[in-house]
Write a protein that holds these residues in place. Structure first.
Motif, PDB file in Angstrom:
ATOM      1  N   VAL A 101     -29.255  29.290  26.616  1.00  0.00           N
ATOM      2  CA  VAL A 101     -28.134  28.885  27.468  1.00  0.00           C
ATOM      3  C   VAL A 101     -28.518  27.783  28.454  1.00  0.00           C
ATOM      4  O   VAL A 101     -27.662  27.034  28.928  1.00  0.00           O
ATOM      5  CB  VAL A 101     -27.558  30.115  28.213  1.00  0.00           C
ATOM      6  CG1 VAL A 101     -28.463  30.539  29.379  1.00  0.00           C
ATOM      7  CG2 VAL A 101     -26.133  29.839  28.683  1.00  0.00           C
ATOM      8  N   GLN A 102     -29.809  27.643  28.746  1.00  0.00           N
ATOM      9  CA  GLN A 102     -30.251  26.572  29.636  1.00  0.00           C
ATOM     10  C   GLN A 102     -30.007  25.197  29.022  1.00  0.00           C
ATOM     11  O   GLN A 102     -29.687  24.231  29.729  1.00  0.00           O
ATOM     12  CB  GLN A 102     -31.742  26.731  29.955  1.00  0.00           C
ATOM     13  CG  GLN A 102     -32.097  28.002  30.682  1.00  0.00           C
ATOM     14  CD  GLN A 102     -31.359  28.152  32.005  1.00  0.00           C
ATOM     15  OE1 GLN A 102     -31.292  27.211  32.802  1.00  0.00           O
ATOM     16  NE2 GLN A 102     -30.810  29.338  32.237  1.00  0.00           N
ATOM     17  N   LEU A 103     -30.143  25.104  27.706  1.00  0.00           N
ATOM     18  CA  LEU A 103     -29.985  23.832  27.006  1.00  0.00           C
ATOM     19  C   LEU A 103     -28.661  23.742  26.257  1.00  0.00           C
ATOM     20  O   LEU A 103     -28.216  22.641  25.923  1.00  0.00           O
ATOM     21  CB  LEU A 103     -31.150  23.631  26.032  1.00  0.00           C
ATOM     22  CG  LEU A 103     -32.544  23.611  26.665  1.00  0.00           C
ATOM     23  CD1 LEU A 103     -33.631  23.598  25.600  1.00  0.00           C
ATOM     24  CD2 LEU A 103     -32.689  22.400  27.579  1.00  0.00           C
ATOM     25  N   GLN A 104     -28.063  24.892  25.967  1.00  0.00           N
ATOM     26  CA  GLN A 104     -26.770  24.932  25.281  1.00  0.00           C
ATOM     27  C   GLN A 104     -25.856  25.881  26.055  1.00  0.00           C
ATOM     28  O   GLN A 104     -25.817  27.081  25.800  1.00  0.00           O
ATOM     29  CB  GLN A 104     -26.954  25.419  23.835  1.00  0.00           C
ATOM     30  CG  GLN A 104     -25.672  25.574  23.032  1.00  0.00           C
ATOM     31  CD  GLN A 104     -24.744  24.386  23.145  1.00  0.00           C
ATOM     32  OE1 GLN A 104     -23.812  24.382  23.967  1.00  0.00           O
ATOM     33  NE2 GLN A 104     -25.006  23.351  22.349  1.00  0.00           N
ATOM     34  N   PRO A 105     -25.110  25.343  27.041  1.00  0.00           N
ATOM     35  CA  PRO A 105     -24.329  26.200  27.942  1.00  0.00           C
ATOM     36  C   PRO A 105     -23.186  26.963  27.283  1.00  0.00           C
ATOM     37  O   PRO A 105     -22.636  27.882  27.894  1.00  0.00           O
ATOM     38  CB  PRO A 105     -23.806  25.218  28.994  1.00  0.00           C
ATOM     39  CG  PRO A 105     -23.890  23.867  28.361  1.00  0.00           C
ATOM     40  CD  PRO A 105     -25.057  23.932  27.435  1.00  0.00           C
ATOM     41  N   LYS A 106     -22.827  26.619  26.045  1.00  0.00           N
ATOM     42  CA  LYS A 106     -21.743  27.338  25.365  1.00  0.00           C
ATOM     43  C   LYS A 106     -22.270  28.511  24.541  1.00  0.00           C
ATOM     44  O   LYS A 106     -21.553  29.055  23.703  1.00  0.00           O
ATOM     45  CB  LYS A 106     -20.932  26.378  24.498  1.00  0.00           C
ATOM     46  CG  LYS A 106     -20.131  25.383  25.344  1.00  0.00           C
ATOM     47  CD  LYS A 106     -19.242  24.477  24.514  1.00  0.00           C
ATOM     48  CE  LYS A 106     -18.478  23.523  25.436  1.00  0.00           C
ATOM     49  NZ  LYS A 106     -17.600  22.592  24.668  1.00  0.00           N
ATOM     50  N   SER A 107     -23.502  28.898  24.770  1.00  0.00           N
ATOM     51  CA  SER A 107     -24.036  30.119  24.171  1.00  0.00           C
ATOM     52  C   SER A 107     -23.591  31.315  25.000  1.00  0.00           C
ATOM     53  O   SER A 107     -23.546  31.246  26.229  1.00  0.00           O
ATOM     54  CB  SER A 107     -25.565  30.059  24.108  1.00  0.00           C
ATOM     55  OG  SER A 107     -25.994  29.068  23.197  1.00  0.00           O
TER      56      SER A 107
END
Length: 331
Positions: A235-241
């Motif tokens: 989620v730090q790099l892909q906030p839509k997780s």
């Protein structure tokens, strides 16, 4: 039919013709395909370790009804009939590259004309899906990671998997259906333990395709803490997780994709999955929405946060599960 649909249908027929020459466990054991007459949306599902595509038939039907092509290929070495035992274990791969090439192959088939690519899996199959999401984040729209095998529920068991080359038989509840092989040689499971370690390491520094990571406190097979670790990195790099962990009260087992395997709430799981796919919110926005729902109803909170059209309406019925998951992460 569209050209894409015709191509998928031709591939499905070719695979089924090839599998018809094999000695499979049952007629329902082989790859399953649901092809739309005209759609650019597609789901690719990988079944669990030692299992078969039938495991994803129910959720596959739900996505088909939602307008997606559905591909559920039989994993390499799986589903073959035989008198399997310690002296003659089933022909499961012991090299991760076999699964990885398998995953790449099917992802390219999905991408050959698909404009919206959803991939997913259960257990070892979701470990493969997570690996693909990290390797090819720009080729996948969303990834559905159900109970990924990143480690076992017990560190001693993990050490056992890494060291011993024994034959292991699953314990089976006589009241619950079992798809696939009853046992396996330990090096075949070690493949996924190693791949899971690679997934956790890569997630620290590499952006993944958006992931829905689904866990359960009633899962006795895999390590839920590693699920949280994967989510916190992703989620730090892909906030839509997103991350969802079902509380013990739901009693959702590791094999969570069918009622036959013991999940009495599989419809809830499918509703959650479709709601995630049909939403476009970040995890931070979901956290804010859960906090706002403590003071307002769902439509009001959506309006106040300007989330109209970005949160599926079906999410209203399962926000309590999301909120519980948020609290678990805060703890």
């Amino acid at each position: 039919m569209s050209e894409y649909s015709n191509n998928l249908l031709a591939i499905a027929r070719e695979v089924q013709a090839t599998e018809s020459k094999l000695s499979l466990i049952a007629e329902t054991t082989g790859s399953q395909f649901l092809i739309q007459p005209n759609s650019e949306k597609i789901c690719l599902f990988f079944h669990g370790f030692t299992a078969v595509p039938e495991q994803f038939a129910l959720i596959g039907k739900a996505f088909y009804q939602a307008g997606y092509h559905v591909l559920i290929p039989l994993l390499a070495g799986h589903g073959i009939a035989g008198e399997w035992n310690g002296d003659n274990p089933p022909p499961l791969p012991e090299d991760p590259q076999i699964y990885q090439e398998f995953g790449r192959h099917w992802l390219e088939i999905a991408r050959s004309g698909g404009k919206e690519i959803i991939i997913g899996g259960l257990s070892g199959g979701s470990t493969l899906a997570a690996w693909l999401a990290l390797e090819y984040p720009d080729r996948i729209n969303k990834t559905l990671i159900f109970a990924p095998y990143l480690s076992g529920s017990n560190k001693v068991v993990d050490l056992f998997v890494r060291i011993f080359n024994i034959y292991f038989e699953w314990w089976q509840d006589p009241q619950v259906a079992s798809f696939g092989y009853d046992g396996f040689a330990m090096p075949a499971l070690r493949v996924f333990l190693d791949m899971g370690t690679e997934v956790l390491e890569k997630a620290q520094t590499q952006k993944a395709a958006p992931m829905l990571i689904v866990s359960s406190e009633s899962d006795r097979a895999v390590g839920n803490r590693e699920h949280e670790k994967l989510f916190n990195a992703a989620v730090q790099l892909q906030p839509k997780s997103w991350y969802v962990c079902f509380d013990d009260v739901w009693d959702i087992p590791h094999n969570m994709m069918t009622q036959a395997e013991g999940n009495e709430h599989v419809d809830l799981l499918i509703s959650l999955t479709l709601a995630y796919v049909n939403s476009d919110a970040t995890w931070a926005e979901m956290v804010t929405l859960c906090d706002r729902l403590k003071q307002a109803d769902f439509p009001t909170a959506i309006a106040q946060l300007n989330l109209h059209g970005r949160i599926a309406s079906a999410m209203a019925t399962i926000m309590g599960i999301i909120d519980t998951s948020i609290e678990k992460l805060r703890d």
